[in-house]
Design a protein around this motif. Structure first.
Motif, PDB file in Angstrom:
ATOM      1  N   CYS A  11       4.564  -1.023   1.336  1.00 23.07           N
ATOM      2  CA  CYS A  11       4.321  -1.285  -0.080  1.00 23.07           C
ATOM      3  C   CYS A  11       3.230  -0.395  -0.646  1.00 23.07           C
ATOM      4  O   CYS A  11       2.920  -0.477  -1.833  1.00 23.07           O
ATOM      5  CB  CYS A  11       3.927  -2.756  -0.294  1.00 23.07           C
ATOM      6  SG  CYS A  11       5.233  -3.927   0.096  1.00 23.07           S
ATOM      7  N   GLY A  12       2.640   0.428   0.188  1.00 21.42           N
ATOM      8  CA  GLY A  12       1.574   1.294  -0.287  1.00 21.42           C
ATOM      9  C   GLY A  12       0.240   0.611  -0.368  1.00 21.42           C
ATOM     10  O   GLY A  12      -0.671   1.084  -1.043  1.00 21.42           O
ATOM     11  N   THR A 154      11.353   4.045  -7.564  1.00 20.20           N
ATOM     12  CA  THR A 154      10.768   4.467  -6.282  1.00 20.20           C
ATOM     13  C   THR A 154      10.902   3.409  -5.199  1.00 20.20           C
ATOM     14  O   THR A 154      10.671   3.699  -4.024  1.00 20.20           O
ATOM     15  CB  THR A 154       9.272   4.789  -6.450  1.00 20.20           C
ATOM     16  OG1 THR A 154       8.565   3.604  -6.857  1.00 20.20           O
ATOM     17  CG2 THR A 154       9.064   5.883  -7.486  1.00 20.20           C
ATOM     18  N   ARG A 156       8.944   1.003  -4.674  1.00 20.38           N
ATOM     19  CA  ARG A 156       7.615   0.748  -4.120  1.00 20.38           C
ATOM     20  C   ARG A 156       6.895  -0.265  -5.004  1.00 20.38           C
ATOM     21  O   ARG A 156       6.558   0.034  -6.164  1.00 20.38           O
ATOM     22  CB  ARG A 156       6.788   2.033  -4.044  1.00 20.38           C
ATOM     23  CG  ARG A 156       7.254   3.002  -2.975  1.00 20.38           C
ATOM     24  CD  ARG A 156       6.434   4.286  -3.021  1.00 20.38           C
ATOM     25  NE  ARG A 156       5.025   4.056  -2.705  1.00 20.38           N
ATOM     26  CZ  ARG A 156       4.539   4.065  -1.457  1.00 20.38           C
ATOM     27  NH1 ARG A 156       5.339   4.261  -0.431  1.00 20.38           N
ATOM     28  NH2 ARG A 156       3.252   3.864  -1.248  1.00 20.38           N
ATOM     29  N   SER A 158       3.957  -1.040  -4.999  1.00 20.00           N
ATOM     30  CA  SER A 158       2.638  -0.521  -5.374  1.00 20.00           C
ATOM     31  C   SER A 158       2.673   0.136  -6.737  1.00 20.00           C
ATOM     32  O   SER A 158       1.661   0.162  -7.454  1.00 20.00           O
ATOM     33  CB  SER A 158       2.144   0.471  -4.324  1.00 20.00           C
ATOM     34  OG  SER A 158       3.039   1.563  -4.197  1.00 20.00           O
ATOM     35  N   ARG A 303      -1.093   5.104  -6.486  1.00 16.19           N
ATOM     36  CA  ARG A 303       0.147   4.428  -6.081  1.00 16.19           C
ATOM     37  C   ARG A 303       0.192   4.294  -4.564  1.00 16.19           C
ATOM     38  O   ARG A 303       1.058   3.643  -4.017  1.00 16.19           O
ATOM     39  CB  ARG A 303       1.390   5.208  -6.528  1.00 16.19           C
ATOM     40  CG  ARG A 303       1.388   5.659  -7.967  1.00 16.19           C
ATOM     41  CD  ARG A 303       1.357   4.515  -8.975  1.00 16.19           C
ATOM     42  NE  ARG A 303       1.848   5.002 -10.257  1.00 16.19           N
ATOM     43  CZ  ARG A 303       1.070   5.643 -11.143  1.00 16.19           C
ATOM     44  NH1 ARG A 303      -0.217   5.833 -10.885  1.00 16.19           N
ATOM     45  NH2 ARG A 303       1.589   6.071 -12.282  1.00 16.19           N
ATOM     46  N   SER A 304      -0.721   4.987  -3.876  1.00 21.17           N
ATOM     47  CA  SER A 304      -0.803   4.887  -2.417  1.00 21.17           C
ATOM     48  C   SER A 304      -2.263   4.789  -2.038  1.00 21.17           C
ATOM     49  O   SER A 304      -3.154   4.899  -2.879  1.00 21.17           O
ATOM     50  CB  SER A 304      -0.164   6.101  -1.739  1.00 21.17           C
ATOM     51  OG  SER A 304      -0.895   7.274  -2.042  1.00 21.17           O
TER      52      SER A 304
END
Length: 513
Positions: A11-12, A154, A156, A158, A303-304
């Motif tokens: 999920c980051g 994406t 994701r 996150s 985002r990460s």
């Protein structure tokens, strides 16, 4: 099912790397141990010996914001995760409007996830009123439609969660205020008068150099492509007079002057009268400052999990602490590098204290569920740890850490993967025994008061101090949440906790991320 660490990494929310440089190295590879002072001097921003004022009281914190806005002559920069449309939010926006009409340049950044008024696709009349005022720029950080679009494209989570979590107020590029408080009633009501009131902390710093560092942190978010200007979707709406009336009423009340009687529909005016402690509070003198070398640490929104100088700094300072680490944090969700750093500190004889929330006081069910799974294992591995939790409904929202009673960190950073991996966060780091003592004092007072204000969680230990485990390998608890909470008080987190327990039982993962 994925192990917890892999799930959060996917999920980051966790770093791809295993920790800052040195965390995973063998002791022989680390070279001579550094000192707290040496670590402090490695932080990028130059230190400045600045006057510092620490605000633990909610009334005092609101008054300080009012004073700072009142004294602005040239520029105000404001960044908050959350700003509500209650009496405090309206009065705060009204004060910014009043200062703009006096010729002060105003820049406002509000996070779209945290601030309901900045979420609306159709706009918000209050923010648009300010945006339409000459000299004022209002931006919303990552509108929800943009978050969800990116998250779906994406895959994701996150991308949905990454937020602008800073709480920054900079006036005339000289005076700054940071800390855990947003602009909403729960941050400024007094705990003695309202069960909803949070316990929190702010730090005012009078230094052009520190103001420059905080302005840079502000502009990293404000000038990014994720900060979207407010647009006046309803030019016919007029909220200017309402905001100015809210400013005038609050200003009178703080000066000990009775404001006009509320008219129909002005519920916020009646709300103001429900805060008698604010009446005349502006007439009280400011607290005397302490002084200390201060630096700013800033982690921008991501985002990460890459590029997180605050987490790196915390881990390095824990590694070099000599006798005590004292943490105050609303949320405790630790990663393996963090637990290992505490474990190594405990092996050196360092006393570690964590003050946080319980199911009774927490406002975040998911993080509390992880905490309830983690804390026995953390205590088993960190024998010098003492863990205290709030026993009342008052949320402990302070975000601070002190090291050896001489180094203090105060700001917005929580001890959880969201702060470590996604959100923008900002912390002041100060070399000052006086400030460290002030930062610790409110929590130490609560600890001394004992139950029911504060409870200490404990695990069972044998005669040699080792944590005892039952036949299934679970750490045996001497005193925990079931000893002071009822099931009704943790209804919101029960589902999360059940999933985590099932994952431990059937997938066999460790609760430490």
């Amino acid at each position: 099912m994925l192990a917890a660490g892999a799930l959060f990494a996917a999920c980051g929310l966790l770093p791809a790397r295993s920790g800052p440089v040195g965390i995973d190295a063998a002791p022989a590879d680390r070279g001579p141990p550094a000192t707290l002072r040496q670590i402090f001097e490695t932080f990028d921003d130059p230190a400045d010996v600045a006057p510092l004022r620490f605000y633990a009281g909610n009334t005092q914190s609101w008054v300080e914001r009012w004073r700072m806005l009142q004294g602005a002559q040239q520029q105000i920069d404001v960044s908050y995760f959350l700003l509500h449309e209650d009496v405090f939010g309206r009065a705060f926006l009204g004060h910014l409007l009043e200062r703009a009409r006096a010729g002060v340049s105003v820049r406002i950044l509000l996070d779209a996830y945290g601030t309901p008024m900045s979420r609306e696709i159709a706009g918000n009349d209050y923010l648009e009123e300010l945006a339409a005022t000459p000299g004022v720029t209002v931006r919303s950080y990552r509108p929800l439609w943009r978050r969800w679009t990116e998250g779906l494209l994406t895959m994701r989570p996150s991308a949905i969660m990454a937020s602008e979590h800073d709480k920054i107020l900079v006036v005339d590029r000289v005076r700054s205020l940071i800390g855990g408080r947003n602009i909403a009633a729960e941050y400024f009501e007094e705990p003695a008068a309202d069960n909803r009131a949070f316990r929190d902390a702010d730090l005012r710093i009078d230094s052009p150099r520190i103001a420059e560092a905080l302005t840079y942190a502000f502009e990293r978010q404000f000038d990014s492509e994720d900060a979207v200007p407010a647009i006046d979707w309803d030019p016919g709406s007029e909220r200017r007079e309402e905001l100015l009336l809210a400013f005038d009423a609050m200003d009178r009340w703080l000066r000990g002057i009775e404001p006009p009687q509320p008219s129909t529909g002005q519920s916020w005016m009646r709300e103001l009268r429900s805060h008698p402690r604010l009446y005349g509070a502006l007439l009280t003198p400011e607290p005397a400052p302490v002084h200390g070398e201060t630096r700013i640490l800033d982690s921008h929104a991501r985002r990460s999990a890459a590029d997180d100088p605050i987490t790196d700094a915390v881990l390095r300072l824990v590694q070099t602490a000599g006798h005590e680490v004292f943490l105050q944090t609303p949320y405790v969700v630790l990663t393996e590098p963090g637990v290992r750093a505490l474990e190594e500190a405990a092996a050196r004889g360092v006393a570690i204290t964590i003050v946080t929330n319980s199911p009774v006081s927490s406002d975040n069910a998911l993080s509390q569920a992880f905490f309830l799974e983690q804390w026995p294992e953390i205590m088993a591995r960190v024998p010098t740890l003492r863990l205290f939790v709030a026993g009342s409904r008052h949320n402990l929202h302070t975000k601070s850490i002190t090291f050896d009673g001489v180094l203090a960190m105060v700001g917005t950073y929580n001890l959880d993967p969201v702060s470590m991996g996604l959100n923008s966060e900002v912390m002041a780091v100060t070399w000052s025994r006086e400030l460290a003592s002030l930062v610790e004092a409110p929590a130490r007072t609560l600890i001394a008061s004992g139950a029911p204000q504060m409870f200490e969680y404990r695990v069972q230990r044998d005669g040699e101090g080792r944590a005892m485990r039952d036949d299934s390998g679970e750490v045996m608890i001497a005193f925990g949440p079931r000893n002071h909470c009822t099931p009704e008080q943790w209804t919101a987190l029960a589902a999360y906790w059940a999933v985590l327990k099932a994952a431990r039982t059937f997938a066999g993962f460790s609760p430490i991320l």
